[in-house]
Motif scaffolding. Sequence first.
Motif, PDB file in Angstrom:
ATOM      1  N   PHE A 128       1.327  -4.167   6.676  1.00 22.51           N
ATOM      2  CA  PHE A 128       0.679  -3.713   5.446  1.00 22.51           C
ATOM      3  C   PHE A 128       0.461  -2.200   5.409  1.00 22.51           C
ATOM      4  CE2 PHE A 128      -2.816  -5.316   8.152  1.00 22.51           C
ATOM      5  CZ  PHE A 128      -3.594  -4.162   8.267  1.00 22.51           C
ATOM      6  N   SER A 129       0.923  -1.488   6.449  1.00 17.39           N
ATOM      7  CA  SER A 129       0.841  -0.028   6.441  1.00 17.39           C
ATOM      8  C   SER A 129       1.755   0.524   7.519  1.00 17.39           C
ATOM      9  CB  SER A 129      -0.592   0.450   6.689  1.00 17.39           C
ATOM     10  OG  SER A 129      -0.967   0.214   8.044  1.00 17.39           O
ATOM     11  N   GLN A 132      -0.056   0.312  10.834  1.00 17.14           N
ATOM     12  CA  GLN A 132       0.033  -0.997  11.489  1.00 17.14           C
ATOM     13  C   GLN A 132       1.393  -1.169  12.158  1.00 17.14           C
ATOM     14  OE1 GLN A 132       0.403  -4.522   9.133  1.00 17.14           O
ATOM     15  NE2 GLN A 132      -0.441  -5.857  10.706  1.00 17.14           N
ATOM     16  N   SER A 160       3.115 -10.665   1.649  1.00 24.28           N
ATOM     17  CA  SER A 160       2.168  -9.618   2.021  1.00 24.28           C
ATOM     18  C   SER A 160       0.924 -10.255   2.635  1.00 24.28           C
ATOM     19  CB  SER A 160       1.777  -8.764   0.814  1.00 24.28           C
ATOM     20  OG  SER A 160       1.104  -9.541  -0.159  1.00 24.28           O
ATOM     21  N   PHE A 161       0.181  -9.458   3.372  1.00 23.86           N
ATOM     22  CA  PHE A 161      -1.011  -9.941   4.060  1.00 23.86           C
ATOM     23  C   PHE A 161      -2.219  -9.806   3.155  1.00 23.86           C
ATOM     24  CE2 PHE A 161      -4.657  -9.137   6.932  1.00 23.86           C
ATOM     25  CZ  PHE A 161      -4.647 -10.344   7.615  1.00 23.86           C
ATOM     26  N   ARG A 162      -2.827 -10.941   2.813  1.00 25.09           N
ATOM     27  CA  ARG A 162      -4.053 -10.970   1.999  1.00 25.09           C
ATOM     28  C   ARG A 162      -3.947 -10.108   0.745  1.00 25.09           C
ATOM     29  NH1 ARG A 162      -8.679 -10.872   6.801  1.00 25.09           N
ATOM     30  NH2 ARG A 162      -8.089 -12.871   7.725  1.00 25.09           N
ATOM     31  N   GLY A 163      -2.825 -10.222   0.065  1.00 29.27           N
ATOM     32  CA  GLY A 163      -2.652  -9.549  -1.215  1.00 29.27           C
ATOM     33  C   GLY A 163      -2.419  -8.059  -1.141  1.00 29.27           C
ATOM     34  N   SER A 164      -2.077  -7.534   0.019  1.00 32.39           N
ATOM     35  CA  SER A 164      -1.792  -6.103   0.149  1.00 32.39           C
ATOM     36  C   SER A 164      -0.633  -5.715  -0.754  1.00 32.39           C
ATOM     37  CB  SER A 164      -1.445  -5.762   1.599  1.00 32.39           C
ATOM     38  OG  SER A 164      -0.970  -4.439   1.706  1.00 32.39           O
ATOM     39  N   ASP A 165      -0.686  -4.492  -1.285  1.00 34.57           N
ATOM     40  CA  ASP A 165       0.395  -3.998  -2.137  1.00 34.57           C
ATOM     41  C   ASP A 165       1.613  -3.589  -1.315  1.00 34.57           C
ATOM     42  OD1 ASP A 165      -1.144  -4.353  -4.411  1.00 34.57           O
ATOM     43  OD2 ASP A 165      -1.973  -2.317  -4.330  1.00 34.57           O
ATOM     44  N   ILE A 166       1.446  -3.472  -0.012  1.00 32.55           N
ATOM     45  CA  ILE A 166       2.520  -3.015   0.866  1.00 32.55           C
ATOM     46  C   ILE A 166       2.940  -4.135   1.801  1.00 32.55           C
ATOM     47  CG2 ILE A 166       3.156  -1.359   2.678  1.00 32.55           C
ATOM     48  CD1 ILE A 166       1.102   0.546   1.515  1.00 32.55           C
ATOM     49  N   SER A 167       4.233  -4.316   1.954  1.00 31.38           N
ATOM     50  CA  SER A 167       4.766  -5.269   2.932  1.00 31.38           C
ATOM     51  C   SER A 167       6.027  -4.656   3.527  1.00 31.38           C
ATOM     52  CB  SER A 167       5.079  -6.616   2.277  1.00 31.38           C
ATOM     53  OG  SER A 167       5.611  -7.512   3.225  1.00 31.38           O
TER      54      SER A 167
END
Length: 204
Positions: A128-129, A132, A160-167
């Motif tokens: 997610f970043s 990470q 994505s993890f828990r609705g993150s905008d980034i994957s």
Amino acid sequence: MNILIAQPRLERQLTQLEYEMSAHSDVDVVIFPEGYINHNIEHACELARKHSKIIISGHKNPKDRALIIDREGRILLDRAKYDESALVETEGKVIGLILCDELIIQGMSNMKPTTIDFIVHPIGVGMFSEDQFDEWIAAARKIAIQYHVMIIGTSHADGSFRGSDISIPIAYCIDKDGEDIFVSKNDIRTRILNFDSGEDFVTQ
């Protein structure tokens, strides 16, 4: 030993697993992400037996579990996430399995260094970043050096993890000295690794 490292899309069936096994007859082991097999364990066992390949992945029942199936379609490992790490021996190879964030939370559960041929790290969705991504690769390198063992990880191509905008899709292989064989970011092509030579190539 040839090892296929896949970054499939999330799906309800095992279409991509079946395709990769059919397309690569020279592969001995296929690695798919955490949560890919899910409710399709019986089908996965049938595919392992049909194509004579070892499957390493994960499923939910209802929580995440680590899964290794041998060439005969027999389940060698089916353990809950965060349980004590386990080693599996098959075809003369000792395989360790770390499921997704176990890499950060518990590593190999302080297992004493022993003769492990390689560790597999199935990951659920992408990072997610960028931070990470870097953190997990650094943690994998540390384990490779600590246990003097190759470690291989892969995530799904999407989700994505828990609705993150980034994957950020991730796949990697680090050798027993902590050196990168490959580190893949946002490149979801399938890779095949020759375990004995440490050489890998990307399939088209």
